[in-house]
Design a protein around this motif. Structure first.
Motif, mmCIF file in Angstrom:
data_model
loop_
_atom_site.group_PDB
_atom_site.id
_atom_site.type_symbol
_atom_site.label_atom_id
_atom_site.label_comp_id
_atom_site.label_asym_id
_atom_site.label_seq_id
_atom_site.Cartn_x
_atom_site.Cartn_y
_atom_site.Cartn_z
ATOM 1 N N LEU A 43 0.759 -1.325 -0.025
ATOM 2 C CA LEU A 43 -0.153 0.115 0.059
ATOM 3 C C LEU A 43 0.897 1.421 -0.009
ATOM 4 N N LEU A 44 1.888 1.300 0.855
ATOM 5 C CA LEU A 44 2.760 2.545 1.030
ATOM 6 C C LEU A 44 3.319 2.612 -0.415
ATOM 7 N N ASN A 45 3.997 1.636 -1.174
ATOM 8 C CA ASN A 45 4.305 1.701 -2.531
ATOM 9 C C ASN A 45 3.166 2.430 -3.533
ATOM 10 N N LEU A 46 2.263 1.854 -3.483
ATOM 11 C CA LEU A 46 1.088 2.696 -4.229
ATOM 12 C C LEU A 46 0.926 3.936 -3.826
ATOM 13 N N TYR A 47 0.982 4.278 -2.645
ATOM 14 C CA TYR A 47 0.730 5.550 -2.292
ATOM 15 C C TYR A 47 2.164 6.660 -2.809
ATOM 16 N N VAL A 48 3.130 6.131 -2.430
ATOM 17 C CA VAL A 48 4.200 6.914 -3.136
ATOM 18 C C VAL A 48 4.298 6.998 -4.689
ATOM 19 N N ASN A 49 4.023 5.905 -5.281
ATOM 20 C CA ASN A 49 3.532 5.915 -6.701
ATOM 21 C C ASN A 49 2.657 7.167 -7.185
ATOM 22 N N ALA A 50 1.608 7.060 -6.322
ATOM 23 C CA ALA A 50 0.454 7.938 -6.704
ATOM 24 C C ALA A 50 1.090 9.575 -6.470
ATOM 25 N N TRP A 51 1.808 9.790 -5.325
ATOM 26 C CA TRP A 51 2.497 10.961 -5.148
ATOM 27 C C TRP A 51 3.260 11.430 -6.168
ATOM 28 N N GLN A 52 4.079 10.545 -6.776
ATOM 29 C CA GLN A 52 4.952 10.890 -7.807
ATOM 30 C C GLN A 52 4.522 11.174 -8.993
ATOM 31 N N ALA A 53 3.069 10.801 -9.318
ATOM 32 C CA ALA A 53 2.340 11.197 -10.426
ATOM 33 C C ALA A 53 1.647 12.640 -10.192
ATOM 34 N N MET A 54 1.794 12.993 -9.197
ATOM 35 C CA MET A 54 1.100 14.304 -8.795
ATOM 36 C C MET A 54 2.165 15.411 -8.298
ATOM 37 N N PRO A 55 2.948 15.906 -8.943
ATOM 38 C CA PRO A 55 4.230 16.924 -8.710
ATOM 39 C C PRO A 55 3.924 17.942 -8.014
ATOM 40 N N GLY A 56 2.652 18.472 -8.458
ATOM 41 C CA GLY A 56 2.178 19.896 -8.044
ATOM 42 C C GLY A 56 1.309 19.592 -7.010
ATOM 43 N N GLY A 57 0.954 18.422 -6.288
ATOM 44 C CA GLY A 57 -0.124 18.042 -5.291
ATOM 45 C C GLY A 57 -1.262 17.595 -6.068
ATOM 46 N N GLY A 58 -2.224 17.180 -5.298
ATOM 47 C CA GLY A 58 -3.492 16.667 -5.711
ATOM 48 C C GLY A 58 -4.283 15.847 -4.767
ATOM 49 N N ASN A 59 -5.065 15.139 -5.341
ATOM 50 C CA ASN A 59 -6.016 14.363 -4.258
ATOM 51 C C ASN A 59 -5.608 12.826 -4.626
ATOM 52 N N LEU A 60 -5.780 11.946 -3.285
ATOM 53 C CA LEU A 60 -5.783 10.610 -3.306
ATOM 54 C C LEU A 60 -6.696 10.003 -2.662
ATOM 55 N N TYR A 61 -7.428 9.015 -3.530
ATOM 56 C CA TYR A 61 -8.796 8.348 -2.833
ATOM 57 C C TYR A 61 -8.437 6.867 -2.858
ATOM 58 N N ILE A 62 -8.618 6.502 -1.555
ATOM 59 C CA ILE A 62 -8.459 5.221 -1.108
ATOM 60 C C ILE A 62 -9.850 4.460 -0.750
ATOM 61 N N GLU A 63 -10.142 3.440 -1.327
ATOM 62 C CA GLU A 63 -11.645 2.618 -0.948
ATOM 63 C C GLU A 63 -11.424 1.242 -0.804
ATOM 64 N N THR A 64 -12.152 0.723 0.133
ATOM 65 C CA THR A 64 -12.263 -0.686 0.267
ATOM 66 C C THR A 64 -13.691 -1.058 -0.156
ATOM 67 N N GLN A 65 -13.800 -2.039 -0.740
ATOM 68 C CA GLN A 65 -15.218 -2.585 -1.206
ATOM 69 C C GLN A 65 -15.174 -4.215 -1.177
ATOM 70 N N ASN A 66 -16.475 -4.731 -0.938
ATOM 71 C CA ASN A 66 -16.420 -6.059 -1.009
ATOM 72 C C ASN A 66 -16.790 -6.275 -2.620
ATOM 73 N N HIS A 67 -16.409 -7.515 -3.122
ATOM 74 C CA HIS A 67 -16.632 -7.611 -4.709
ATOM 75 C C HIS A 67 -16.801 -9.177 -4.873
ATOM 76 N N PHE A 68 -17.509 -9.412 -5.911
ATOM 77 C CA PHE A 68 -17.655 -10.974 -6.278
ATOM 78 C C PHE A 68 -17.222 -11.016 -7.891
ATOM 79 N N LEU A 69 -16.431 -11.896 -8.013
ATOM 80 C CA LEU A 69 -15.653 -12.080 -9.329
ATOM 81 C C LEU A 69 -16.648 -13.430 -9.807
ATOM 82 N N ASP A 70 -17.288 -13.356 -11.072
ATOM 83 C CA ASP A 70 -17.574 -14.408 -11.531
ATOM 84 C C ASP A 70 -16.702 -15.101 -12.482
#
Length: 293
Positions: A43-70
């Motif tokens: 997760l921390l790697n994904l957060y850092v990756n997101a931060w690097q993609a927003m050099p001028g700052g921005g919004n980070l949305y993190i969500e958990t959700q139950n999901h069924f895969l057919d």
């Protein structure tokens, strides 16, 4: 998983004030059977990756959700159909074109300029998720941000209460030189160390580490040294550092097991070994073991 997302995102948010973090949690999320330290690192790697993609700052949305895969969707990702917990990490950054998106999980693929990383961050995330029986999917368009979605299989096991991410840690005030050529590792572990109270110097290559250590060895209490680097590897770097200070205290940090080249560095006087990925508790105790003995 809600607790892990909350703890990791809060810790990350304290060090990246230019990012606004938004969280949304499944009220009754599926239980998942995980190695907590590895998932925290992913997760921390994904957060850092997101931060690097927003050099001028921005919004980070993190969500958990139950999901069924057919069966149809599960077949596309070579996994079993059924119930999964989905963790989505979305940024408002620069996004990726289709060619980049196809290669981002390849080891050593990176879009960073030369010397700014080996590209192991997302490959590490992919490996961790795959080893947990899940998969990771990415949706991105150039100029419109990216969403990384982790799917972890639901478990019927009873939830075991865990200590919080930064509890059961041992803090300090010494100065540490962190040596690694991977920008993601530098960012995450520098944040870890500063949360623990340490002053941190950073070197992104063996050559840079040698120059810093020659100039400031008297003020550096510990070196955390990556083994595999493109210019001068960990073993050769350690030998140079020992020439400056024969009593150097160093921890070898690598994704490989302690054999081969790693064993050679340990035999030449490196004080300790820590295998990536590691969590903050393991790191904090390893540091104190070396500094206090």
């Amino acid at each position: 998983m809600n607790e892990i997302v909350a703890k990791t995102s809060a810790m990350f948010g304290r060090t990246k004030k230019e990012i606004t973090i938004h969280t949304q949690y499944e009220e009754q999320p599926y239980t998942v059977d995980i190695d907590r330290g590895q998932i925290e690192q992913a997760l921390l790697n994904l957060y850092v990756n997101a931060w690097q993609a927003m050099p001028g700052g921005g919004n980070l949305y993190i969500e958990t959700q139950n999901h069924f895969l057919d069966e149809h969707n599960a077949k596309a990702f070579y996994i079993n159909p059924g119930e999964y917990l989905k963790i989505s990490v979305t940024d408002t950054g620069v996004g990726m074109d289709s060619k980049t998106k196809e290669r981002i999980f390849e080891p050593f693929f990176t879009t960073k300029e030369m010397g700014r990383g080996t590209g192991l961050g997302l490959a590490s995330v992919y490996g961790i998720v795959k080893n947990h029986g899940g998969f990771i999917n990415v949706y991105s368009e150039k100029g419109h941000g990216s969403t990384f979605s982790i799917f972890l299989p639901a478990s019927e096991r009873i939830v075991q209460k865990e200590k919080s991410l930064i509890s059961d840690t041992v803090k300090g005030t010494e100065t540490i030189l962190l040596v690694d050529d991977e920008e993601t590792i530098i960012d995450v572990n520098k944040d870890f160390l500063e949360l623990l109270g340490y002053s941190v110097m950073v070197a992104r290559s063996g050559r840079e580490a040698i120059e810093i250590y020659k100039a400031k060895a008297e003020t550096i209490d510990l070196v955390i040294l990556d083994m595999i680097m493109p210019d001068i590897g960990g073993a050769e770097t350690f030998e140079f550092l020992k020439m400056v200070n024969p009593d150097i205290k160093a921890i070898l940090s690598t994704g490989y097991s302690i054999d081969g080249q790693a064993a050679g560095i340990m035999n030449s006087g490196c004080k300790a070994f820590i295998q990536k990925p590691f969590n903050i508790q393991i790191l904090s105790r390893k540091i104190r073991d070396v500094l206090d003995n």
